[in-house]
Design a protein around this motif. Sequence first.
Motif, mmCIF file in Angstrom:
data_model
loop_
_atom_site.group_PDB
_atom_site.id
_atom_site.type_symbol
_atom_site.label_atom_id
_atom_site.label_comp_id
_atom_site.label_asym_id
_atom_site.label_seq_id
_atom_site.Cartn_x
_atom_site.Cartn_y
_atom_site.Cartn_z
ATOM 1 N N UNK A 161 1.302 -8.830 -5.125
ATOM 2 C CA UNK A 161 1.786 -9.795 -4.573
ATOM 3 C C UNK A 161 2.002 -10.948 -5.274
ATOM 4 N N UNK A 162 1.277 -11.201 -6.416
ATOM 5 C CA UNK A 162 1.163 -12.291 -7.313
ATOM 6 C C UNK A 162 2.156 -12.160 -8.560
ATOM 7 N N UNK A 174 13.939 -8.003 -7.466
ATOM 8 C CA UNK A 174 13.139 -6.810 -7.735
ATOM 9 C C UNK A 174 11.802 -7.491 -7.788
ATOM 10 N N UNK A 175 11.443 -8.353 -8.413
ATOM 11 C CA UNK A 175 10.139 -9.032 -8.457
ATOM 12 C C UNK A 175 9.600 -9.602 -7.278
ATOM 13 N N UNK A 176 10.803 -10.600 -6.852
ATOM 14 C CA UNK A 176 10.581 -11.144 -5.427
ATOM 15 C C UNK A 176 9.990 -10.309 -4.396
ATOM 16 N N UNK A 192 0.851 -2.872 1.357
ATOM 17 C CA UNK A 192 -0.136 -2.272 0.861
ATOM 18 C C UNK A 192 -0.143 -2.149 -0.484
ATOM 19 N N UNK A 193 -0.986 -1.520 -1.311
ATOM 20 C CA UNK A 193 -1.320 -1.551 -2.779
ATOM 21 C C UNK A 193 -2.220 -0.476 -3.154
ATOM 22 N N UNK A 194 -2.117 0.512 -3.923
ATOM 23 C CA UNK A 194 -3.040 1.315 -4.373
ATOM 24 C C UNK A 194 -2.964 1.373 -5.820
#
Length: 280
Positions: free
Chosen positions: A47-48, A152-154, A161-163
Amino acid sequence: MKKLKPVRTAAAAALLAAVLSACSGGGAEPQGGSADVLSADPLTAVRSAADITGRTGSARTTTELVTESAEKKAVFNGTGGYDYVKRIGTLEIDVPPGAATTGTIKEIVLPGTVYLQNSGAKVPAGKWVRLDVRQLPDGNLVSSGATDPASAAGALRGAESAALVGTETVDGTELKHYKGTLDLAKAAEATGGRGADGLRMAAQTFTAKQVPYEVWLDAQGRVHKVVETFAFAGVAGSKEAKDQVKVVSTTSLADFGTPVRASEPSSADIYSPKASAPAK
């Protein structure tokens, strides 16, 4: 040149409306602040990433956009650069065989606006077409043969979710590889302002609200590569498998700090189609 098919056909998945058919990340602080470090928490890291990349400045960009339906597959490749602080960039996109134009599409991305050259749709050679991203149903996420680097970044701001998949070394740089799903509407909300216009439009257009992504981040938390998979109905309102279009967008960043120059074309070089005469 053949007349372009409606925007939601598979052939127009990467080239919208009458132009073969910038969104920018908000929240980035000026350069010179405290040093950024990749978070140990995968979801926070992802997210950052847009804000950290935004603070970095400019980078060389390569893109790949693959559109695929039951009947057709097309691959668009692009090169250029993007400045995340000034929110400007340029891309040159190679057009695959069978598209409504040939050669290379040139693109200039400015805040909230995209200019296209060699975009087909009876546009004179050498002329540019100006579009507000709010005119594009997908907010320029796939409309010009590439996902503009800011979008793309935004989009990662909407990660749900993130793994952590693992660690990879690319061109001598150690990168953390993550995967998960994101929500474009939440990304737009987190971005805010005009910078979120493209994400808002895309959130309303794409049929798959859970967008799968993969991203590679360096020790500073900057994006080096992001892959996002979008989907929409090639026939408006249809839920049949044969009418679905999948778009896999890959954006890669390298050589951070490389200067990027982009400016609005002169008014004499911008094509404005004449209004059709009223029917008698």
